[in-house]
Design a protein around this motif. Sequence first.
Motif, PDB file in Angstrom:
ATOM      1  N   ILE A  12       0.843  -1.203   0.000  1.00 48.87           N
ATOM      2  CA  ILE A  12       0.000   0.000   0.000  1.00 48.87           C
ATOM      3  C   ILE A  12       0.880   1.255   0.000  1.00 48.87           C
ATOM      4  O   ILE A  12       0.616   2.211  -0.740  1.00 48.87           O
ATOM      5  N   GLY A  13       1.928   1.254   0.788  1.00 49.17           N
ATOM      6  CA  GLY A  13       2.850   2.385   0.804  1.00 49.17           C
ATOM      7  C   GLY A  13       3.549   2.585  -0.529  1.00 49.17           C
ATOM      8  O   GLY A  13       3.701   3.718  -1.008  1.00 49.17           O
ATOM      9  N   PHE A  14       3.943   1.475  -1.156  1.00 50.09           N
ATOM     10  CA  PHE A  14       4.620   1.539  -2.454  1.00 50.09           C
ATOM     11  C   PHE A  14       3.720   2.173  -3.503  1.00 50.09           C
ATOM     12  O   PHE A  14       4.117   3.100  -4.212  1.00 50.09           O
ATOM     13  N   TRP A  15       2.504   1.687  -3.624  1.00 50.47           N
ATOM     14  CA  TRP A  15       1.592   2.199  -4.648  1.00 50.47           C
ATOM     15  C   TRP A  15       1.135   3.612  -4.329  1.00 50.47           C
ATOM     16  O   TRP A  15       0.913   4.421  -5.249  1.00 50.47           O
ATOM     17  N   SER A  16       1.004   3.949  -3.067  1.00 52.28           N
ATOM     18  CA  SER A  16       0.648   5.323  -2.697  1.00 52.28           C
ATOM     19  C   SER A  16       1.752   6.293  -3.107  1.00 52.28           C
ATOM     20  O   SER A  16       1.472   7.388  -3.615  1.00 52.28           O
ATOM     21  N   ASP A  42      11.946  18.022  -6.643  1.00 49.37           N
ATOM     22  CA  ASP A  42      12.608  17.562  -5.423  1.00 49.37           C
ATOM     23  C   ASP A  42      11.743  16.551  -4.685  1.00 49.37           C
ATOM     24  O   ASP A  42      12.218  15.484  -4.274  1.00 49.37           O
ATOM     25  N   LEU A  43      10.473  16.868  -4.526  1.00 45.30           N
ATOM     26  CA  LEU A  43       9.573  15.948  -3.836  1.00 45.30           C
ATOM     27  C   LEU A  43       9.420  14.637  -4.601  1.00 45.30           C
ATOM     28  O   LEU A  43       9.391  13.553  -4.000  1.00 45.30           O
ATOM     29  N   GLY A  44       9.347  14.710  -5.924  1.00 51.89           N
ATOM     30  CA  GLY A  44       9.239  13.494  -6.731  1.00 51.89           C
ATOM     31  C   GLY A  44      10.453  12.590  -6.585  1.00 51.89           C
ATOM     32  O   GLY A  44      10.318  11.375  -6.458  1.00 51.89           O
ATOM     33  N   LEU A  45      11.646  13.188  -6.578  1.00 52.70           N
ATOM     34  CA  LEU A  45      12.853  12.379  -6.414  1.00 52.70           C
ATOM     35  C   LEU A  45      12.938  11.760  -5.023  1.00 52.70           C
ATOM     36  O   LEU A  45      13.362  10.603  -4.878  1.00 52.70           O
ATOM     37  N   VAL A  46      12.531  12.495  -4.013  1.00 58.01           N
ATOM     38  CA  VAL A  46      12.523  11.932  -2.655  1.00 58.01           C
ATOM     39  C   VAL A  46      11.505  10.791  -2.566  1.00 58.01           C
ATOM     40  O   VAL A  46      11.773   9.751  -1.949  1.00 58.01           O
ATOM     41  N   LEU A  47      10.352  10.958  -3.196  1.00 56.91           N
ATOM     42  CA  LEU A  47       9.353   9.884  -3.189  1.00 56.91           C
ATOM     43  C   LEU A  47       9.839   8.654  -3.944  1.00 56.91           C
ATOM     44  O   LEU A  47       9.529   7.522  -3.562  1.00 56.91           O
ATOM     45  N   ILE A  48      10.609   8.858  -5.009  1.00 61.96           N
ATOM     46  CA  ILE A  48      11.189   7.715  -5.718  1.00 61.96           C
ATOM     47  C   ILE A  48      12.178   6.980  -4.814  1.00 61.96           C
ATOM     48  O   ILE A  48      12.215   5.740  -4.793  1.00 61.96           O
ATOM     49  N   LEU A  54      10.949   1.118   0.147  1.00 62.26           N
ATOM     50  CA  LEU A  54       9.808   0.237   0.422  1.00 62.26           C
ATOM     51  C   LEU A  54       9.893  -1.047  -0.389  1.00 62.26           C
ATOM     52  O   LEU A  54       9.607  -2.137   0.111  1.00 62.26           O
ATOM     53  N   PHE A  55      10.292  -0.925  -1.647  1.00 60.43           N
ATOM     54  CA  PHE A  55      10.439  -2.111  -2.486  1.00 60.43           C
ATOM     55  C   PHE A  55      11.535  -3.026  -1.954  1.00 60.43           C
ATOM     56  O   PHE A  55      11.399  -4.250  -1.952  1.00 60.43           O
ATOM     57  N   SER A  56      12.620  -2.426  -1.477  1.00 58.63           N
ATOM     58  CA  SER A  56      13.706  -3.200  -0.895  1.00 58.63           C
ATOM     59  C   SER A  56      13.240  -3.956   0.347  1.00 58.63           C
ATOM     60  O   SER A  56      13.597  -5.120   0.556  1.00 58.63           O
ATOM     61  N   ALA A  57      12.437  -3.298   1.172  1.00 55.90           N
ATOM     62  CA  ALA A  57      11.912  -3.960   2.370  1.00 55.90           C
ATOM     63  C   ALA A  57      10.934  -5.063   2.009  1.00 55.90           C
ATOM     64  O   ALA A  57      10.924  -6.130   2.639  1.00 55.90           O
ATOM     65  N   GLU A  58      10.116  -4.827   0.992  1.00 55.70           N
ATOM     66  CA  GLU A  58       9.147  -5.838   0.593  1.00 55.70           C
ATOM     67  C   GLU A  58       9.819  -7.079   0.008  1.00 55.70           C
ATOM     68  O   GLU A  58       9.424  -8.205   0.295  1.00 55.70           O
TER      69      GLU A  58
END
Length: 93
Positions: A12-16, A42-48, A54-58
């Motif tokens: 859910i966090g990843f897709w959000s 800047d915000l887009g790069l931080v979200l990436i 999150l993907f690494s944790a999943e």
Amino acid sequence: MNPQTVTLALEIGFWSCLVLVAACMVVVILGPGNIDRLVATDLGLVLIAVDLALFSAEEQTPNYMDAALIIAIISFLVTVVVARQLETGRVFR
């Protein structure tokens, strides 16, 4: 907490975050001003970077964390350089 709940929360966090990255890209393309575009970039790069973490944790692998850290560092540098260029009209003295 059971592993299925953790996996669901990570997905859910990843897709959000991906939806928020798409919203930032819309502002970058259609933004009203250069400062708005800079903040959205800047915000887009931080979200990436957050998405990669999150993907690494999943996936339970640390391989994507290096890329997330590099993107976060580059995001900061890009923001500083572009902000200086917008303010003074040049990057270097």
